[in-house]
Design a protein around this motif. Structure first.
Motif, PDB file in Angstrom:
ATOM      1  N   VAL A   9       0.787  -1.266   0.092  1.00 44.62           N
ATOM      2  CA  VAL A   9       0.043  -0.067   0.063  1.00 44.62           C
ATOM      3  C   VAL A   9       0.941   1.145  -0.044  1.00 44.62           C
ATOM      4  N   ALA A  10       1.865   1.402   0.958  1.00 46.59           N
ATOM      5  CA  ALA A  10       2.670   2.519   0.951  1.00 46.59           C
ATOM      6  C   ALA A  10       3.474   2.729  -0.461  1.00 46.59           C
ATOM      7  N   SER A  11       3.674   1.795  -1.308  1.00 42.59           N
ATOM      8  CA  SER A  11       4.325   2.173  -2.644  1.00 42.59           C
ATOM      9  C   SER A  11       3.413   2.312  -3.575  1.00 42.59           C
ATOM     10  N   ARG A  12       2.096   2.164  -3.387  1.00 43.71           N
ATOM     11  CA  ARG A  12       0.939   2.620  -4.373  1.00 43.71           C
ATOM     12  C   ARG A  12      -0.346   3.400  -3.571  1.00 43.71           C
ATOM     13  N   ILE A  13       0.266   4.296  -2.758  1.00 44.66           N
ATOM     14  CA  ILE A  13      -0.806   5.017  -2.267  1.00 44.66           C
ATOM     15  C   ILE A  13      -1.655   5.806  -2.900  1.00 44.66           C
ATOM     16  N   VAL A  14      -1.554   6.437  -3.786  1.00 46.20           N
ATOM     17  CA  VAL A  14      -2.147   7.195  -4.809  1.00 46.20           C
ATOM     18  C   VAL A  14      -3.501   6.236  -5.332  1.00 46.20           C
ATOM     19  N   THR A  15      -2.920   5.214  -6.048  1.00 49.64           N
ATOM     20  CA  THR A  15      -3.733   4.177  -6.559  1.00 49.64           C
ATOM     21  C   THR A  15      -4.947   3.633  -5.324  1.00 49.64           C
ATOM     22  N   THR A  16      -4.170   3.454  -4.270  1.00 47.95           N
ATOM     23  CA  THR A  16      -4.995   2.818  -3.198  1.00 47.95           C
ATOM     24  C   THR A  16      -5.885   3.753  -2.923  1.00 47.95           C
ATOM     25  N   VAL A  17      -5.848   4.999  -2.769  1.00 51.18           N
ATOM     26  CA  VAL A  17      -6.794   6.009  -2.282  1.00 51.18           C
ATOM     27  C   VAL A  17      -7.800   6.075  -3.694  1.00 51.18           C
ATOM     28  N   VAL A  18      -7.439   6.162  -4.443  1.00 45.51           N
ATOM     29  CA  VAL A  18      -8.501   6.212  -5.764  1.00 45.51           C
ATOM     30  C   VAL A  18      -9.454   5.025  -5.713  1.00 45.51           C
ATOM     31  N   VAL A  19      -8.740   3.731  -5.620  1.00 46.61           N
ATOM     32  CA  VAL A  19      -9.768   2.792  -5.382  1.00 46.61           C
ATOM     33  C   VAL A  19     -10.764   2.531  -4.355  1.00 46.61           C
ATOM     34  N   VAL A  20     -10.040   2.949  -3.299  1.00 45.63           N
ATOM     35  CA  VAL A  20     -10.897   2.953  -2.086  1.00 45.63           C
ATOM     36  C   VAL A  20     -12.019   4.029  -1.975  1.00 45.63           C
ATOM     37  N   ALA A  21     -11.568   5.373  -2.639  1.00 41.45           N
ATOM     38  CA  ALA A  21     -12.557   6.257  -2.998  1.00 41.45           C
ATOM     39  C   ALA A  21     -13.776   5.627  -4.137  1.00 41.45           C
ATOM     40  N   LEU A  22     -13.342   4.937  -5.345  1.00 40.29           N
ATOM     41  CA  LEU A  22     -14.272   4.286  -5.937  1.00 40.29           C
ATOM     42  C   LEU A  22     -15.230   3.362  -5.240  1.00 40.29           C
ATOM     43  N   LEU A  23     -14.679   2.471  -4.431  1.00 37.97           N
ATOM     44  CA  LEU A  23     -15.410   1.484  -3.963  1.00 37.97           C
ATOM     45  C   LEU A  23     -16.466   2.151  -3.073  1.00 37.97           C
ATOM     46  N   ILE A  24     -16.135   3.007  -2.447  1.00 32.54           N
ATOM     47  CA  ILE A  24     -17.166   3.726  -1.241  1.00 32.54           C
ATOM     48  C   ILE A  24     -18.143   4.729  -2.217  1.00 32.54           C
ATOM     49  N   GLY A  25     -17.640   5.195  -3.330  1.00 32.07           N
ATOM     50  CA  GLY A  25     -18.736   5.693  -4.392  1.00 32.07           C
ATOM     51  C   GLY A  25     -19.719   4.971  -4.719  1.00 32.07           C
ATOM     52  N   PHE A  26     -19.162   3.580  -5.379  1.00 29.40           N
ATOM     53  CA  PHE A  26     -19.973   2.706  -6.078  1.00 29.40           C
ATOM     54  C   PHE A  26     -20.665   1.832  -4.577  1.00 29.40           C
TER      55      PHE A  26
END
Length: 81
Positions: free
Chosen positions: A59-76
């Motif tokens: 997660v630390a090496s892919r923090i931006v992607t992780t934040v976007v994926v979590v935001a998309l999951l919450i939005g969906f």
């Protein structure tokens, strides 16, 4: 000018000067029993710690992607309700 002899120096000795530091047979047996019992008691915690370390590294090496994926999951999830 700085005088190198003006500061006091600490002299440390970590070596034992008597036979009191020698380990007895009983001490070694108790230590051996402890070392063989510790990994058995904490095996699951060590496994959990290793998994958490691996996830943190991912997660630390892919923090931006992780934040976007979590935001998309919450939005969906919000949209689906």
């Amino acid at each position: 000018m700085h005088n190198p002899m003006s500061t006091p120096r600490q002299a440390w000795c970590t070596a034992a000067r008597s036979d009191a530091s020698k380990s007895s047979g009983t001490d070694l047996l108790v230590l051996g029993a402890h070392l063989s019992a510790c990994p058995q008691m904490h095996r699951h915690l060590m496994t959990l710690h290793g998994a958490a370390t691996a996830i943190h590294g991912f997660v630390a090496s892919r923090i931006v992607t992780t934040v976007v994926v979590v935001a998309l999951l919450i939005g969906f999830g919000y949209w689906a309700l």
